[in-house]
Motif scaffolding. Structure first.
Motif, PDB file in Angstrom:
ATOM      1  N   CYS A 164      -2.852  30.013  17.768  1.00 56.12           N
ATOM      2  CA  CYS A 164      -2.131  31.284  17.848  1.00 56.12           C
ATOM      3  C   CYS A 164      -3.005  32.411  17.300  1.00 56.12           C
ATOM      4  O   CYS A 164      -3.117  33.482  17.904  1.00 56.12           O
ATOM      5  CB  CYS A 164      -0.822  31.180  17.075  1.00 56.12           C
ATOM      6  N   GLU A 165      -3.637  32.166  16.165  1.00 52.28           N
ATOM      7  CA  GLU A 165      -4.518  33.192  15.606  1.00 52.28           C
ATOM      8  C   GLU A 165      -5.725  33.428  16.512  1.00 52.28           C
ATOM      9  O   GLU A 165      -6.123  34.574  16.746  1.00 52.28           O
ATOM     10  CB  GLU A 165      -4.989  32.778  14.216  1.00 52.28           C
ATOM     11  N   GLN A 166      -6.296  32.364  17.042  1.00 49.56           N
ATOM     12  CA  GLN A 166      -7.460  32.519  17.909  1.00 49.56           C
ATOM     13  C   GLN A 166      -7.108  33.260  19.196  1.00 49.56           C
ATOM     14  O   GLN A 166      -7.962  33.957  19.766  1.00 49.56           O
ATOM     15  CB  GLN A 166      -8.046  31.144  18.242  1.00 49.56           C
ATOM     16  N   PHE A 167      -5.871  33.142  19.640  1.00 43.52           N
ATOM     17  CA  PHE A 167      -5.427  33.825  20.853  1.00 43.52           C
ATOM     18  C   PHE A 167      -5.149  35.304  20.586  1.00 43.52           C
ATOM     19  O   PHE A 167      -5.560  36.182  21.351  1.00 43.52           O
ATOM     20  CB  PHE A 167      -4.176  33.135  21.407  1.00 43.52           C
ATOM     21  N   PHE A 168      -4.445  35.614  19.477  1.00 44.73           N
ATOM     22  CA  PHE A 168      -4.028  36.990  19.219  1.00 44.73           C
ATOM     23  C   PHE A 168      -5.085  37.818  18.487  1.00 44.73           C
ATOM     24  O   PHE A 168      -5.155  39.042  18.678  1.00 44.73           O
ATOM     25  CB  PHE A 168      -2.723  37.004  18.419  1.00 44.73           C
ATOM     26  N   ARG A 169      -5.896  37.193  17.631  1.00 43.59           N
ATOM     27  CA  ARG A 169      -6.843  37.958  16.821  1.00 43.59           C
ATOM     28  C   ARG A 169      -7.787  38.831  17.649  1.00 43.59           C
ATOM     29  O   ARG A 169      -8.026  39.995  17.278  1.00 43.59           O
ATOM     30  CB  ARG A 169      -7.648  37.002  15.926  1.00 43.59           C
ATOM     31  N   PRO A 170      -8.370  38.348  18.758  1.00 46.04           N
ATOM     32  CA  PRO A 170      -9.242  39.230  19.537  1.00 46.04           C
ATOM     33  C   PRO A 170      -8.541  40.496  20.010  1.00 46.04           C
ATOM     34  O   PRO A 170      -9.151  41.575  20.026  1.00 46.04           O
ATOM     35  CB  PRO A 170      -9.662  38.343  20.716  1.00 46.04           C
ATOM     36  N   GLY A 171      -7.266  40.391  20.384  1.00 41.66           N
ATOM     37  CA  GLY A 171      -6.521  41.577  20.778  1.00 41.66           C
ATOM     38  C   GLY A 171      -6.335  42.541  19.626  1.00 41.66           C
ATOM     39  O   GLY A 171      -6.363  43.768  19.803  1.00 41.66           O
ATOM     40  N   TYR A 172      -6.137  41.995  18.429  1.00 41.36           N
ATOM     41  CA  TYR A 172      -6.021  42.854  17.249  1.00 41.36           C
ATOM     42  C   TYR A 172      -7.360  43.522  16.951  1.00 41.36           C
ATOM     43  O   TYR A 172      -7.412  44.704  16.588  1.00 41.36           O
ATOM     44  CB  TYR A 172      -5.553  42.041  16.040  1.00 41.36           C
ATOM     45  N   ILE A 173      -8.450  42.779  17.082  1.00 39.76           N
ATOM     46  CA  ILE A 173      -9.781  43.364  16.868  1.00 39.76           C
ATOM     47  C   ILE A 173     -10.009  44.530  17.831  1.00 39.76           C
ATOM     48  O   ILE A 173     -10.508  45.592  17.451  1.00 39.76           O
ATOM     49  CB  ILE A 173     -10.879  42.302  17.049  1.00 39.76           C
ATOM     50  N   ALA A 174      -9.623  44.332  19.077  1.00 37.84           N
ATOM     51  CA  ALA A 174      -9.876  45.336  20.112  1.00 37.84           C
ATOM     52  C   ALA A 174      -8.960  46.554  19.993  1.00 37.84           C
ATOM     53  O   ALA A 174      -9.349  47.659  20.423  1.00 37.84           O
ATOM     54  CB  ALA A 174      -9.709  44.712  21.493  1.00 37.84           C
TER      55      ALA A 174
ATOM     56  N   ALA B 110      -6.309  30.235  23.430  1.00 38.93           N
ATOM     57  CA  ALA B 110      -5.029  30.042  24.104  1.00 38.93           C
ATOM     58  C   ALA B 110      -4.815  28.574  24.461  1.00 38.93           C
ATOM     59  O   ALA B 110      -3.694  28.059  24.373  1.00 38.93           O
ATOM     60  CB  ALA B 110      -4.967  30.900  25.368  1.00 38.93           C
ATOM     61  N   PHE B 111      -5.891  27.880  24.832  1.00 37.84           N
ATOM     62  CA  PHE B 111      -5.775  26.468  25.171  1.00 37.84           C
ATOM     63  C   PHE B 111      -5.593  25.598  23.929  1.00 37.84           C
ATOM     64  O   PHE B 111      -4.911  24.577  23.977  1.00 37.84           O
ATOM     65  CB  PHE B 111      -6.989  26.011  25.980  1.00 37.84           C
ATOM     66  N   VAL B 112      -6.214  26.001  22.806  1.00 36.34           N
ATOM     67  CA  VAL B 112      -5.955  25.298  21.548  1.00 36.34           C
ATOM     68  C   VAL B 112      -4.475  25.383  21.218  1.00 36.34           C
ATOM     69  O   VAL B 112      -3.826  24.386  20.855  1.00 36.34           O
ATOM     70  CB  VAL B 112      -6.799  25.895  20.402  1.00 36.34           C
ATOM     71  N   LEU B 113      -3.915  26.579  21.345  1.00 38.25           N
ATOM     72  CA  LEU B 113      -2.486  26.785  21.106  1.00 38.25           C
ATOM     73  C   LEU B 113      -1.642  25.945  22.052  1.00 38.25           C
ATOM     74  O   LEU B 113      -0.682  25.271  21.631  1.00 38.25           O
ATOM     75  CB  LEU B 113      -2.156  28.265  21.275  1.00 38.25           C
ATOM     76  N   ALA B 114      -1.982  25.956  23.335  1.00 39.38           N
ATOM     77  CA  ALA B 114      -1.184  25.237  24.329  1.00 39.38           C
ATOM     78  C   ALA B 114      -1.168  23.735  24.077  1.00 39.38           C
ATOM     79  O   ALA B 114      -0.115  23.087  24.138  1.00 39.38           O
ATOM     80  CB  ALA B 114      -1.714  25.535  25.733  1.00 39.38           C
ATOM     81  N   LEU B 115      -2.338  23.164  23.796  1.00 35.59           N
ATOM     82  CA  LEU B 115      -2.392  21.721  23.562  1.00 35.59           C
ATOM     83  C   LEU B 115      -1.632  21.340  22.295  1.00 35.59           C
ATOM     84  O   LEU B 115      -0.962  20.304  22.252  1.00 35.59           O
ATOM     85  CB  LEU B 115      -3.843  21.254  23.472  1.00 35.59           C
TER      86      LEU B 115
ATOM     87  N   ASP C 186       2.328  20.977  15.367  1.00 39.04           N
ATOM     88  CA  ASP C 186       0.963  20.560  15.110  1.00 39.04           C
ATOM     89  C   ASP C 186       0.156  21.743  14.585  1.00 39.04           C
ATOM     90  O   ASP C 186       0.376  22.891  14.980  1.00 39.04           O
ATOM     91  CB  ASP C 186       0.355  20.038  16.417  1.00 39.04           C
ATOM     92  N   GLU C 187      -0.807  21.488  13.700  1.00 35.45           N
ATOM     93  CA  GLU C 187      -1.561  22.574  13.077  1.00 35.45           C
ATOM     94  C   GLU C 187      -2.340  23.408  14.085  1.00 35.45           C
ATOM     95  O   GLU C 187      -2.647  24.579  13.826  1.00 35.45           O
ATOM     96  CB  GLU C 187      -2.520  22.024  12.019  1.00 35.45           C
ATOM     97  N   ASN C 188      -2.649  22.853  15.245  1.00 32.94           N
ATOM     98  CA  ASN C 188      -3.367  23.632  16.251  1.00 32.94           C
ATOM     99  C   ASN C 188      -2.522  24.766  16.810  1.00 32.94           C
ATOM    100  O   ASN C 188      -3.059  25.711  17.400  1.00 32.94           O
ATOM    101  CB  ASN C 188      -3.852  22.730  17.387  1.00 32.94           C
ATOM    102  N   VAL C 189      -1.207  24.689  16.651  1.00 31.15           N
ATOM    103  CA  VAL C 189      -0.353  25.813  17.035  1.00 31.15           C
ATOM    104  C   VAL C 189      -0.687  27.022  16.171  1.00 31.15           C
ATOM    105  O   VAL C 189      -0.832  28.145  16.673  1.00 31.15           O
ATOM    106  CB  VAL C 189       1.136  25.439  16.907  1.00 31.15           C
ATOM    107  N   PHE C 190      -0.817  26.837  14.877  1.00 29.71           N
ATOM    108  CA  PHE C 190      -1.106  27.951  13.971  1.00 29.71           C
ATOM    109  C   PHE C 190      -2.520  28.474  14.195  1.00 29.71           C
ATOM    110  O   PHE C 190      -2.750  29.680  14.267  1.00 29.71           O
ATOM    111  CB  PHE C 190      -0.933  27.523  12.511  1.00 29.71           C
ATOM    112  N   ILE C 191      -3.474  27.543  14.325  1.00 29.43           N
ATOM    113  CA  ILE C 191      -4.871  27.930  14.506  1.00 29.43           C
ATOM    114  C   ILE C 191      -5.080  28.587  15.863  1.00 29.43           C
ATOM    115  O   ILE C 191      -5.711  29.635  15.986  1.00 29.43           O
ATOM    116  CB  ILE C 191      -5.774  26.698  14.344  1.00 29.43           C
TER     117      ILE C 191
END
Length: 351
Positions: A142-152, A105-110, A135-140
């Protein structure tokens, strides 16, 4: 103007907490990139020891640890001058495959905040800013923030909550993952349902390039086809399942996308719509989760929608009624809330 000093102090306390979190964002991302959380989880250490484990400078690590302890992200034992992580801290900060991964979430925010000058100007002009322009960190992130919820949730609860869909996927179904981004949801589905075939689409070519590589790395490239295409122009027909994960509200013309989904589905097909958790009225969203989504929406979702034709800008807190209206106007006749989490609402939509 008379200032109530007690209320002022209460407000300033909130401000100090917010400012501390803002200043800490870079340190959280540093901990993520350098593996500091992973190295500390389950293995208490002094600053010098953690620096040795991670090949980093002990003075920097000492300051980092002190800031993390002040924020409650790690624990500190003054008797031994060592730091540690509780099971809960480690779950949220050191496991990108868990149910929640805070650093993402912080990668996305920055990444998002790098576009502040452009968004500020858009306030004056009413113009937009496309997802692909960030910035590319928005895409990366975003996935790092949402993917754990999808896994769960995706395989354990969301798919089973849909009528007849799990059996179709097990037997062999055709699936369209629309607005798939880096392909996290598509890959999870392909790993679980090897008899089915998947088409992931996104208008952002760089995301699709990464998705193809990740599918290959996961060993499921033989059952996923990724394409660069808009939500209103993805290829194929006769799909048993179509899915949009946290992206319908970002579209300038979600109605055109919904109409395209309807014609691409089989008559007995299902559209899985996953959207951010939101009430229909603003007052129902004035809470910590709503605060995250409204502010992210100001920087990302609304600008993206306004950069596209269509006349919509639903925003990340659109709510169930707005999503239902889009699907109804597109010709769908059945709509229900199938599941929910603290961050998402899950809808089952059928022709």
């Amino acid at each position: 103007m008379a200032v109530d000093m007690d209320k002022l102090q209460e407000f300033l306390g909130r401000f100090v907490s917010d400012l501390g979190a803002t200043f800490a964002a870079g340190s959280v991302v540093t901990g993520h990139h350098l593996g500091l959380y992973r190295a500390l989880a389950g293995h208490p250490a002094a600053a010098a020891e953690l620096a040795e484990r991670t090949g980093t400078n002990s003075r920097y690590v000492a300051e980092w640890l002190r800031g993390q302890a002040a924020g409650g992200y790690v624990d500190y034992d003054p008797a031994t001058d060592t730091y540690s992580m509780t099971e809960e801290q480690a779950f949220a900060l050191a496991n990108p495959d868990g149910g929640v991964y805070v650093p993402g979430a912080f990668v996305l925010a920055l990444g998002m905040l790098k576009s502040e000058p452009r968004i500020t100007e858009a306030f004056r002009t009413g113009g937009g800013m496309g997802w692909h322009e960030h910035d590319e960190n928005v895409f990366i992130g975003c996935e790092q923030f949402f993917r754990p919820g999808y896994i769960a949730n995706l395989i354990p609860s969301w798919i089973p909550a849909l009528d007849d869909v799990q059996d179709k996927l097990r037997a062999g179904a055709r699936v369209a993952d629309i607005g798939c981004g880096l392909g996290a949801s598509t890959i999870l589905l392909a790993q679980e349902y090897p008899n089915s075939r998947f088409t992931g689409s996104d208008y952002h070519d760089q995301s699709i390039e990464i998705a193809r590589k990740r599918a290959a790395d996961a060993g499921v490239a033989d059952r996923i086809s990724f394409e660069v295409a808009s939500a209103a122009g993805f290829s194929g027909a006769g799909y048993d399942l179509a899915a949009t994960f946290d992206c319908l509200h970002d579209m300038g013309d979600p109605l055109a996308a919904a109409r395209h989904v309807r014609q691409a589905l089989k008559p007995d097909g299902t559209w899985l719509v996953v959207e951010p958790y939101a009430a229909d009225e603003v007052a129902g969203n004035l809470n910590p989760v709503g605060r995250i989504y409204y502010n992210a929406s100001t920087q990302l979702c609304v600008p993206n929608a306004l950069s596209q034709p269509g006349g919509y800008a639903l925003g990340a807190q659109a709510g169930e009624a707005a999503i239902r209206q889009v699907t109804t106007e597109a010709g769908f006749t059945r709509f229900r809330r199938a599941a929910e989490t603290p961050f998402n609402l899950v809808y089952e939509v059928r022709p």
